[in-house]
Design a protein around this motif. Structure first.
Motif, PDB file in Angstrom:
ATOM      1  N   GLN A  22      -8.652 -15.303  17.995  1.00 20.50           N
ATOM      2  CA  GLN A  22      -7.926 -14.183  17.705  1.00 20.50           C
ATOM      3  C   GLN A  22      -7.998 -13.628  16.489  1.00 20.50           C
ATOM      4  O   GLN A  22      -8.400 -12.676  15.760  1.00 20.50           O
ATOM      5  N   ALA A  23      -7.912 -14.821  15.338  1.00 28.91           N
ATOM      6  CA  ALA A  23      -7.823 -14.430  14.120  1.00 28.91           C
ATOM      7  C   ALA A  23      -9.389 -14.308  13.573  1.00 28.91           C
ATOM      8  O   ALA A  23      -9.470 -13.335  12.800  1.00 28.91           O
ATOM      9  N   GLU A  24     -10.268 -14.836  14.213  1.00 27.86           N
ATOM     10  CA  GLU A  24     -11.781 -14.318  13.895  1.00 27.86           C
ATOM     11  C   GLU A  24     -12.109 -12.922  14.512  1.00 27.86           C
ATOM     12  O   GLU A  24     -12.498 -12.394  13.790  1.00 27.86           O
ATOM     13  N   ALA A  25     -11.639 -12.568  15.390  1.00 33.78           N
ATOM     14  CA  ALA A  25     -11.709 -11.289  15.900  1.00 33.78           C
ATOM     15  C   ALA A  25     -11.027 -10.322  15.204  1.00 33.78           C
ATOM     16  O   ALA A  25     -11.459  -9.168  14.829  1.00 33.78           O
ATOM     17  N   TRP A  26      -9.820 -10.631  14.531  1.00 29.66           N
ATOM     18  CA  TRP A  26      -9.247  -9.980  13.372  1.00 29.66           C
ATOM     19  C   TRP A  26     -10.106  -9.746  11.926  1.00 29.66           C
ATOM     20  O   TRP A  26     -10.187  -8.524  11.748  1.00 29.66           O
ATOM     21  N   GLY A  27     -10.600 -10.797  11.686  1.00 26.34           N
ATOM     22  CA  GLY A  27     -11.321 -10.859  10.808  1.00 26.34           C
ATOM     23  C   GLY A  27     -12.862 -10.213  10.824  1.00 26.34           C
ATOM     24  O   GLY A  27     -13.100  -9.218  10.001  1.00 26.34           O
ATOM     25  N   SER A  28     -13.327  -9.896  12.157  1.00 22.79           N
ATOM     26  CA  SER A  28     -14.453  -9.156  12.531  1.00 22.79           C
ATOM     27  C   SER A  28     -13.963  -7.683  12.214  1.00 22.79           C
ATOM     28  O   SER A  28     -14.844  -6.921  11.622  1.00 22.79           O
ATOM     29  N   ASP A  29     -13.012  -7.272  12.698  1.00 21.86           N
ATOM     30  CA  ASP A  29     -12.398  -5.803  12.443  1.00 21.86           C
ATOM     31  C   ASP A  29     -12.391  -5.675  11.243  1.00 21.86           C
ATOM     32  O   ASP A  29     -12.353  -4.580  10.613  1.00 21.86           O
ATOM     33  N   VAL A  30     -11.618  -6.559  10.146  1.00 26.86           N
ATOM     34  CA  VAL A  30     -11.465  -6.206   8.713  1.00 26.86           C
ATOM     35  C   VAL A  30     -12.956  -6.008   8.021  1.00 26.86           C
ATOM     36  O   VAL A  30     -13.079  -5.131   7.234  1.00 26.86           O
ATOM     37  N   LEU A  31     -13.784  -6.886   8.563  1.00 23.41           N
ATOM     38  CA  LEU A  31     -15.207  -6.812   7.745  1.00 23.41           C
ATOM     39  C   LEU A  31     -15.801  -5.426   8.281  1.00 23.41           C
ATOM     40  O   LEU A  31     -16.419  -4.684   7.473  1.00 23.41           O
ATOM     41  N   ALA A  32     -15.668  -4.989   9.534  1.00 22.83           N
ATOM     42  CA  ALA A  32     -16.159  -3.669   9.963  1.00 22.83           C
ATOM     43  C   ALA A  32     -15.365  -2.591   9.048  1.00 22.83           C
ATOM     44  O   ALA A  32     -16.001  -1.394   8.669  1.00 22.83           O
ATOM     45  N   LEU A  33     -14.225  -2.471   8.935  1.00 21.34           N
ATOM     46  CA  LEU A  33     -13.376  -1.574   8.236  1.00 21.34           C
ATOM     47  C   LEU A  33     -13.764  -1.439   6.848  1.00 21.34           C
ATOM     48  O   LEU A  33     -13.984  -0.518   6.074  1.00 21.34           O
ATOM     49  N   ALA A  34     -14.023  -2.688   6.050  1.00 21.57           N
ATOM     50  CA  ALA A  34     -14.969  -2.823   4.834  1.00 21.57           C
ATOM     51  C   ALA A  34     -15.992  -2.120   4.426  1.00 21.57           C
ATOM     52  O   ALA A  34     -16.168  -1.524   3.693  1.00 21.57           O
ATOM     53  N   ILE A  35     -16.908  -2.333   5.561  1.00 19.90           N
ATOM     54  CA  ILE A  35     -18.040  -1.786   5.560  1.00 19.90           C
ATOM     55  C   ILE A  35     -18.102  -0.296   5.783  1.00 19.90           C
ATOM     56  O   ILE A  35     -18.755   0.347   4.992  1.00 19.90           O
ATOM     57  N   GLU A  36     -17.231   0.214   6.492  1.00 28.16           N
ATOM     58  CA  GLU A  36     -16.734   1.739   6.804  1.00 28.16           C
ATOM     59  C   GLU A  36     -16.327   2.218   5.551  1.00 28.16           C
ATOM     60  O   GLU A  36     -16.571   3.502   5.203  1.00 28.16           O
ATOM     61  N   THR A  37     -15.409   1.490   4.872  1.00 32.24           N
ATOM     62  CA  THR A  37     -14.720   2.229   3.622  1.00 32.24           C
ATOM     63  C   THR A  37     -15.599   2.014   2.427  1.00 32.24           C
ATOM     64  O   THR A  37     -15.417   3.073   1.527  1.00 32.24           O
ATOM     65  N   LEU A  38     -15.816   0.832   2.258  1.00 30.05           N
ATOM     66  CA  LEU A  38     -16.523   0.613   0.747  1.00 30.05           C
ATOM     67  C   LEU A  38     -18.105   0.570   0.911  1.00 30.05           C
ATOM     68  O   LEU A  38     -18.867   0.641  -0.160  1.00 30.05           O
ATOM     69  N   GLY A  39     -18.675   0.636   2.274  1.00 28.11           N
ATOM     70  CA  GLY A  39     -20.291   0.400   2.541  1.00 28.11           C
ATOM     71  C   GLY A  39     -20.632  -1.068   2.082  1.00 28.11           C
ATOM     72  O   GLY A  39     -21.936  -1.256   2.566  1.00 28.11           O
ATOM     73  N   GLU A  40     -20.026  -2.109   2.029  1.00 32.02           N
ATOM     74  CA  GLU A  40     -20.328  -3.616   1.987  1.00 32.02           C
ATOM     75  C   GLU A  40     -18.834  -4.292   2.021  1.00 32.02           C
ATOM     76  O   GLU A  40     -17.992  -3.641   1.827  1.00 32.02           O
ATOM     77  N   SER A  41     -18.958  -5.633   2.414  1.00 29.59           N
ATOM     78  CA  SER A  41     -17.847  -6.270   2.661  1.00 29.59           C
ATOM     79  C   SER A  41     -17.628  -7.234   1.414  1.00 29.59           C
ATOM     80  O   SER A  41     -16.517  -7.975   1.164  1.00 29.59           O
TER      81      SER A  41
END
Length: 382
Positions: free
Chosen positions: A33-52
């Protein structure tokens, strides 16, 4: 007047603050579950910043003195692309202790194909260092040039046991090529996916990390594509008029006045001849573009003649099209998988509107479907 700020908030600072606010809750999760949360965070970072990379660097800088940052970074780093982690100091055992030392240790212990009518999914079961299990499911969607990835989900370890129960109406078969063979199939489908579903983006880093561990090679991470809603297909008034006349000749009792809310008939009609694709889900958009008026005629005429209680799935509907005497063309074998999938997507809406119940045509559905065809094609008449 309210004074305007000297500068807009920094997107990275806002993202770091949001991640740290969630970190205490993440510490109470299991490793998967923590890794799934981390995956969501990385996707949000790429959407927001263009990179993680900047997010991981910011968390890494705070991690030595901030337990929340250390926990968040450990969960995110477990599914991050290795190249992004090259210059990032990831916390050691202290930060991962909250997850039992299981972050990044999942290994695949089995792979299955799940079939429900024309819908096909891959399922992998993983076990981690503390013997906890989870299941990763990936829908495989027919495309023009092979399979693509649809929805991606992360479920409990006993998910497959529940799916094998008789009332689930899902065939669960162990993959003959083993986990590696199915992982290769999913990786190829992922590489062909240009417009990933939201769940594939959110869980994409987790999926890519699992595939990398199984294949020993880089796997592209799905990235959210800009919303692209194409125009509805252009209608030919003559085709609509002809299709409507064939419908009335085949089913003389058809009427648009049925015992249903007009909005429900209109919703069914939008899947036949949409005025706009915007309200439809991405899968529904793909389906209505694939299905032609002859497909609708053959499927609906066949269902009404077969009567309530008839099983409804993609394969059945394609067979009805091919056997319908009013439809002179047949669906070739090369197109069968795509048409079956499109009908399966449409059938999900039918179930919600009461046209089918538990995958079988209802009496209400036997009147609503031809009414919807008549409504759709009437609206396009000049």
């Amino acid at each position: 007047m309210t004074d305007r700020p000297d500068s807009d908030p920094d997107p990275l600072d806002e993202l770091v603050a949001e991640v740290l606010a969630q970190a205490p809750d993440v510490a109470r999760l299991g490793a998967a579950q923590a890794e799934a949360w981390g995956s969501d965070v990385l996707a949000l970072a790429i959407e927001t910043l263009g990179e993680s990379g900047p997010l991981l660097a910011a968390l890494s800088a705070q991690a030595p003195e901030d337990e929340d940052a250390a926990l968040a970074l450990a969960a995110v780093a477990a599914v991050a692309v290795p190249d992004v982690l090259r210059d990032v100091a990831v916390p050691g055992d202290g930060a991962t202790a909250a997850f039992g030392g299981a972050l990044g240790t999942a290994r695949c212990e089995g792979a299955w194909l799940l079939r429900s009518g024309a819908q096909l999914s891959a399922a992998f079961r993983f076990v981690d260092a503390i013997d906890e299990r989870h299941v990763l499911t990936v829908d495989l969607v027919p495309g023009e040039d092979g399979e693509m990835v649809g929805e991606v989900g992360v479920g409990p370890g006993d998910l497959l046991d529940a799916l094998e129960e008789e009332d689930a109406q899902i065939d669960v078969d162990e993959h003959v090529g083993g986990p590696g063979g199915l992982a290769r199939r999913v990786a190829d489908a992922l590489a062909s996916t240009e417009r990933p579903r939201s769940s594939a983006v959110v869980n994409g880093h987790l999926l890519a990390a699992r595939l990398r561990s199984m294949l020993g090679e880089d796997v592209a991470v799905p990235v959210a594509a800009a919303e692209d809603v194409p125009a509805a297909p252009t209608r030919d008034p003559e085709d609509d008029a002809y299709a409507r006349s064939v419908l009335f000749q085949a089913l003389p009792g058809v009427t648009e006045s049925v015992d249903a809310e007009p909005i429900e008939v209109a919703e069914l009609a939008e899947l036949v001849a949409p005025s706009t694709l915007a309200p439809l889900t991405p899968a529904e958009r793909d389906a209505v573009v694939i299905l032609e008026w002859a497909d609708w005629l053959g499927a609906v005429i066949g269902l009404v003649r077969a009567g309530p209680g008839t099983a409804v799935d993609g394969s059945v509907l394609v067979d009805l099209v091919n056997r319908c005497p009013e439809v002179t063309s047949t669906i070739p074998k090369a197109d069968r998988a795509r048409i079956e999938w499109a009908f399966a997507v449409v059938a999900e809406t039918w179930e919600r509107l009461g046209v089918t119940v538990d995958g079988a045509l209802t009496e209400r559905g036997a009147t609503m479907l031809p009414a919807a065809l008549a409504h759709a094609w009437r609206d396009r008449l000049g």
